[in-house]
Design a protein around this motif. Structure first.
Motif, short mmCIF file in Angstrom:
data_model
loop_
_atom_site.label_atom_id
_atom_site.label_comp_id
_atom_site.label_asym_id
_atom_site.label_seq_id
_atom_site.Cartn_x
_atom_site.Cartn_y
_atom_site.Cartn_z
N SER A 188 -4.96 10.94 -4.34
CA SER A 188 -3.54 10.68 -4.48
C SER A 188 -3.02 9.86 -3.31
N ALA A 189 -3.47 10.21 -2.10
CA ALA A 189 -2.97 9.56 -0.90
C ALA A 189 -3.42 8.11 -0.78
N GLU A 190 -4.71 7.85 -0.94
CA GLU A 190 -5.21 6.50 -0.67
C GLU A 190 -4.84 5.50 -1.76
N ASN A 191 -4.37 6.01 -2.90
CA ASN A 191 -3.98 5.12 -4.00
C ASN A 191 -2.50 5.15 -4.31
N ARG A 192 -1.75 6.04 -3.66
CA ARG A 192 -0.32 6.20 -3.91
C ARG A 192 -0.06 6.49 -5.39
N ILE A 193 -0.64 7.58 -5.87
CA ILE A 193 -0.44 8.05 -7.24
C ILE A 193 0.01 9.50 -7.19
N ASN A 194 1.10 9.84 -7.88
CA ASN A 194 1.49 11.24 -8.04
C ASN A 194 0.40 11.96 -8.82
N ARG A 220 8.81 9.03 -0.64
CA ARG A 220 9.57 7.79 -0.88
C ARG A 220 9.79 7.02 0.42
N ASP A 221 9.88 7.71 1.53
CA ASP A 221 9.85 7.07 2.84
C ASP A 221 8.38 6.92 3.21
N PHE A 222 7.88 5.70 3.25
CA PHE A 222 6.44 5.54 3.37
C PHE A 222 6.00 4.52 4.43
N THR A 223 6.38 3.26 4.28
CA THR A 223 5.86 2.22 5.15
C THR A 223 6.29 2.46 6.60
N VAL A 224 5.31 2.52 7.50
CA VAL A 224 5.58 2.74 8.92
C VAL A 224 6.43 1.59 9.47
N LEU A 225 7.36 1.95 10.34
CA LEU A 225 8.25 1.00 11.01
C LEU A 225 9.22 0.30 10.06
N THR A 226 9.55 0.99 8.97
CA THR A 226 10.67 0.57 8.12
C THR A 226 11.68 1.71 8.12
N PRO A 256 7.57 8.79 -9.70
CA PRO A 256 6.74 7.70 -10.24
C PRO A 256 7.06 6.34 -9.64
N ALA A 257 8.32 6.01 -9.44
CA ALA A 257 8.69 4.68 -8.93
C ALA A 257 8.13 4.43 -7.54
N ALA A 258 7.90 5.50 -6.78
CA ALA A 258 7.40 5.34 -5.42
C ALA A 258 5.98 4.79 -5.39
N ALA A 259 5.26 4.86 -6.51
CA ALA A 259 3.89 4.35 -6.55
C ALA A 259 3.82 2.85 -6.37
N GLU A 260 4.93 2.16 -6.59
CA GLU A 260 4.91 0.70 -6.45
C GLU A 260 4.70 0.28 -5.01
N ASN A 261 5.21 1.05 -4.06
CA ASN A 261 5.06 0.71 -2.65
C ASN A 261 3.76 1.28 -2.11
N LYS A 262 2.80 0.43 -1.87
CA LYS A 262 1.51 0.87 -1.34
C LYS A 262 1.25 0.28 0.05
N GLU A 263 2.30 -0.26 0.69
CA GLU A 263 2.15 -0.87 2.01
C GLU A 263 2.33 0.19 3.09
N VAL A 264 1.24 0.67 3.63
CA VAL A 264 1.30 1.73 4.62
C VAL A 264 1.86 1.23 5.94
N SER A 265 1.62 -0.04 6.24
CA SER A 265 2.18 -0.70 7.41
C SER A 265 2.20 -2.19 7.10
N ARG A 266 2.93 -2.94 7.89
CA ARG A 266 3.06 -4.37 7.60
C ARG A 266 1.69 -5.03 7.43
N ASN A 267 1.53 -5.76 6.35
CA ASN A 267 0.28 -6.48 6.04
C ASN A 267 -0.90 -5.56 5.74
N THR A 268 -0.62 -4.31 5.42
CA THR A 268 -1.70 -3.37 5.10
C THR A 268 -1.34 -2.61 3.84
N ASP A 269 -1.72 -3.17 2.70
CA ASP A 269 -1.52 -2.54 1.41
C ASP A 269 -2.77 -1.74 1.06
#
Length: 570
Positions: A477-483, A503-509, A541-554
């Protein structure tokens, strides 16, 4: 080499901005490790300088060369102590580029492996060049050794390629603030590949100490999460953590292992998890993500779902499951996850009777559905092509909406004819996948689902090993961002659970709903308690669209697709 026992160690310590002082620390820690008489010692990532640079020139200035004083001293220390050493540094190459590189030295001080990092996280992408080829697997008197570093283990592909190419021992040097790296991503790589993992992390500040306060204030990240999270560890091929370091102390950990145990790739039912892979179906993993657009994301902002546990199987279990499902649907759940109601051994004893019972289950569950609600379970079915398959099924008001046949062959479902791929179903709340127990252990399964735009997956689970419920499905679930909903009848191996994406996910955003808590990618985890029969949660479910853990790292599109040949090779 036959059942040879070796002693392996990991050194956990702090690295600062002074290269000479860091070299002194490295040499001191190797001397300290030598006190436990190890054969192999693994050191953390970026041992020469913390991963913080003013500019590219500064990065090059504090990096090492393979023939420079820093690495000569490490090689000489390995020789004088008579041990194998894995160290990770930023290395200045002849062309002027800098790489984050894991290096293996022999007891003779010889450089045996030079392995560049494949996936960088955040600002590392601004300074460091990624690997251009897969890392080597080195055959040594200790065993076959592979190397990787940090983010390369937060996703599955780099360790997977090493395991598939014969590594028995994987050495992970990491530089991580994330608590879930040690609790989740590091240990899961052992059982999914049936190898030993030696992971070495940092403690202490990961940014220059004078900048701790201003960086914390500027980013909103508490100071404690600007420090290495420790928890260096050694993990056995079955997922058992043999030893784990503290979260914040310099220390040496060690364990005695038999590398040859990693040559046994069989589960308790006798299934060889490497031989049963389906590489002919994995081609997309090794293809350019730029040519693989996601389907249109259709996930709802939120979704009420329930995991149930009837506490028993068969007709008594079905009656309980029907009651629990009716209650959940009436309360507003749109997805209800039901465990398998027939054990694998029961199905194998009388397949025709089991298939007949499946018809009863499907009709009973269909009658529980209303409007857009669906129920997911796993059953043996006679499919439209006349073949018998073990299937994860999505049942709606009109009947079966999706019957996902088991893709990977397994000994306990030997009668099941393997399906030729993974499918999903688009529902009003999102794109849903259903996965059988014996497909869920393969990292390729969830990678393919993520690439196809699945936002929620259900696994009706009959676990064989503790790691499946402890780290396996949670990590998928974690490495693919799937509920995820995992429905299992409670047993000594564990209970079912649900994961809801943060829903709060990408570091430094900007984060709106939670303070930064040190989790890199782990979703919220909700577990059924022993004896409980129902767990209702809110998924996103909508949160699965964001898979960017940090800038330039999807997590998905930045996978090292060019280096996945071992995964896709037939």
């Amino acid at each position: 080499m036959s059942n040879k026992t070796i002693r392996v160690a990991a050194a956990q310590f702090h690295v600062g901005p002074d290269v000479e002082q860091n070299l002194a620390t490295v040499l001191r820690m190797l001397d300290k490790a030598a006190e436990v008489q190890p054969d192999l010692v693994v050191l953390p990532e970026f041992c020469n300088h913390l991963s913080w640079y003013d500019n590219q020139e500064h990065c090059a200035e504090v990096s090492v060369t393979l023939d420079g004083d820093f690495m000569r001293a490490v090689a000489e220390k390995a020789r004088s102590l008579g041990i194998y050493v894995v160290i990770n540094c930023t290395v200045l190459r002849e062309d002027g580029s800098v790489t984050g590189t894991s290096l293996l030295y022999s007891p003779e001080g010889e450089l045996l492996a030079d392995n560049d990092k494949q996936i960088y996280i955040g600002h590392e992408n601004d300074f460091l060049k990624p690997a251009q080829e897969p890392g080597p697997v080195v055959d040594t008197p200790l065993g076959r050794i592979g190397l990787y570093a940090c983010m390369d283990g937060v996703i599955n592909e780099p360790p997977r390629t090493l395991g598939l190419r014969g590594a028995q021992i994987l050495c992970n040097s990491y530089n991580s603030f994330a608590s879930d790296e040690g609790s989740l991503h590091v240990p899961v790589r052992a059982p999914e590949n049936r190898v030993f993992i030696i992971g070495a992390n940092k403690v202490g500040p990961l940014v220059p100490e004078p900048l701790l306060v201003p960086v914390s204030e500027a980013t909103g990240i508490p100071q404690k999460f600007l420090c290495g999270a420790g928890e260096s560890q050694i993990v056995a091929p079955d997922g058992t953590v043999l030893v784990c370091a503290s979260e914040d102390q310099e220390e040496i950990i060690y364990a005695d292992i038999q590398p040859e145990l990693a040559d046994n790739k069989c589960r308790p039912d006798g299934t060889d998890v490497f031989a049963s892979r389906r590489p002919e179906l994995y081609a997309a993993i090794g293809a350019d993500p730029a040519t693989q657009p996601y389907p249109k994301w259709c996930g709802a902002e939120s979704l009420t779902a329930t995991v149930v546990d009837p506490l028993q199987g068969g007709r008594d279990g079905l009656r309980a499951a029907v009651s629990l499902a009716r209650e959940a649907v009436a309360a507003g759940s749109l997805v209800v996850a039901v465990p398998p109601l027939l054990a694998a051994e029961v199905i194998a004893e009388d397949l025709p009777a089991a298939i007949d019972f499946s018809g009863e289950v499907i009709e009973s569950l269909r009658q529980c559905c209303a409007a857009d609600a669906v129920i997911v379970t796993a059953l043996p079915l006679r499919c439209d092509d006349g073949q018998s398959r073990y299937c994860a099924v999505v049942v709606g008001e009109s009947g079966i909406l999706l019957a996902q046949g088991q893709v990977h062959p397994s000994a306990r479902f030997a009668w099941s004819v393997p399906a030729d791929g993974f499918e999903s179903v688009e529902l009003p709340f999102g794109r849903l996948a259903a996965v059988t127990s014996d497909d869920s252990i393969y990292p390729e399964t969830f990678r393919l689902l993520a690439m196809s735009g699945v936002d929620t997956a259900v696994v009706p689970l009959e676990p064989l090993e503790a790691w499946e419920l402890r780290t396996g499905l949670l990590e998928r679930s974690a490495e693919n961002r799937i509920n995820l909903l995992a429905a299992a009848i409670g047993s000594p191996l564990g209970q079912g659970f649900a994961t809801a994406l943060q829903r709060d996910f990408t570091v430094l955003t900007p984060w709106k709903e939670r303070p930064f808590d040190g989790l890199l990618s782990q979703p919220e985890l909700y577990a059924l308690q022993a004896g409980a029969q129902s767990l209702t949660v809110t998924l996103y479910p909508a949160a699965a669209e964001n898979k960017e853990v940090s800038r330039n790292t999807d997590l998905v599109t930045n996978r090292p697709w060019k280096l996945c040949g071992a995964i896709t090779a037939q």
